[in-house]
Design an enzyme around this catalytic site. Sequence first.
Site, short mmCIF file in Angstrom:
data_model
loop_
_atom_site.label_atom_id
_atom_site.label_comp_id
_atom_site.label_asym_id
_atom_site.label_seq_id
_atom_site.Cartn_x
_atom_site.Cartn_y
_atom_site.Cartn_z
N GLY A 208 -0.96 2.02 6.35
CA GLY A 208 -1.09 2.03 4.90
C GLY A 208 -1.16 3.45 4.37
O GLY A 208 -0.77 4.41 5.06
N ASN A 209 -1.62 3.59 3.15
CA ASN A 209 -1.75 4.91 2.54
C ASN A 209 -2.97 4.91 1.62
O ASN A 209 -3.65 3.89 1.46
CB ASN A 209 -0.47 5.29 1.79
CG ASN A 209 -0.11 4.27 0.73
OD1 ASN A 209 -0.79 4.13 -0.28
ND2 ASN A 209 0.97 3.52 0.96
N ARG A 210 -3.23 6.02 0.99
CA ARG A 210 -4.49 6.21 0.26
C ARG A 210 -4.39 5.85 -1.22
O ARG A 210 -5.34 6.05 -1.97
CB ARG A 210 -4.93 7.67 0.39
CG ARG A 210 -5.25 8.09 1.82
CD ARG A 210 -5.65 9.56 1.87
NE ARG A 210 -6.83 9.83 1.04
CZ ARG A 210 -7.22 11.04 0.67
NH1 ARG A 210 -6.49 12.09 1.04
NH2 ARG A 210 -8.29 11.20 -0.06
#
Length: 407
Positions: A208-210
């Site tokens: 995923g990412n932030r």
Amino acid sequence: MSSIVLGVSGGVAAYKAALLLRAFTEAGHDVRVVPTPGALHFVGAATFEALSGNPVTTDVWSDVPEVAHVRIGQEADLVVVAPATADLLARAATGRADDLLTATLLTASCPVVFVPAMHTEMWLHPATQDNVATLRRRGAVVLPPAVGRLTGPDSGPGRLPEPADIAALAAVVLEHGPDALTQDLTGRRVVISAGGTREPLDPVRYLGNRSSGKQGRSLARVAAARGADVVLVAANVELPAPFGVRVVPVGTAEELRTAMLAEAAGADVVVMAAAVADFRPAASAPTKLKKGSAGEPTSVPLVRNPDVLAELVTKRAPGQLVVGFAAETGDDAGDVLTHARAKLARKNCDVLVVNDVSAGQVFGRAENAVIVLAADGSAVEVPRGSKDAVAAGIWTTVVPRLAASSP
């Protein structure tokens, strides 16, 4: 600290004004509540006085030496009327001054925001719509009401937006003036993606990412406040839906792609603010991959996800405006704008909103600053501010291009 007048008119939604008052005071503002006599049938003066720390009166005969009906409006930085009933809108539009609130509205030279709340039939009545048009023509902000449950079993447009939405939009007007919420998106359909996709490795882990989705959510909230019909395709966004926005929840890049292609049909503006994972695991395990077990992988093969923005550009309808987002950092090959301009040319979208995400200065934060690049080579800087204020700046830059792109 700003001086805010919170006007409260006599509708059942007046109970939400106490929550809005708390939001204003917690943000550090000095708030003077001016209710109508009818409002006090729903919420007592003692509640407003306790939460604001200021006296509450409804008529011009109380505390005459203070000349409250003149002074309160003159000294305010912002007036917010929530809820604004059909009766209050009518009296304000015709310039009545038959109680302290309407007298204050006539003396206020600061921005004024009306937040309507009433039954659907009353909101849609031609008389109410004419009054709203009159107030907007004079420079007031009249937010569209939310759609949902009303008094009793009724449901439809006329519900008061949630206090958090009102407070956020009021802050935008306080910072940038009423033009930040002009009704320039009325009649337009806007589709926005927000958040970050998650690509499962097993039932527990994912790539995923932030991205928190806050900026995309703010874009949706401000677009709805500016009159648009808004759909928000939300990838793992753990935030309440803004008022007036239909939310389509998604998880993975493939799910986001499917939703965006479906919703983009017939849209006037498509905004790809979501952070879409470039890669996903080639396979997702049906059970948890346990460390030290025979099934523990020595490597995780990845496959490339579809380029959703590029596909939206190639499939856009005539006159449709496509806005991309770029979260960039500088490196040895170039600075943030160098990489962003290359992405704009590569994606062939109409507008690219550029975030400098160096040192984690954007993800999950309350504030942002962006540069809006356009295919014609222009670059408009939207200065640092709340994400709602930045959203207003983005729409102010984008909307004229929307008008120019219409067939």
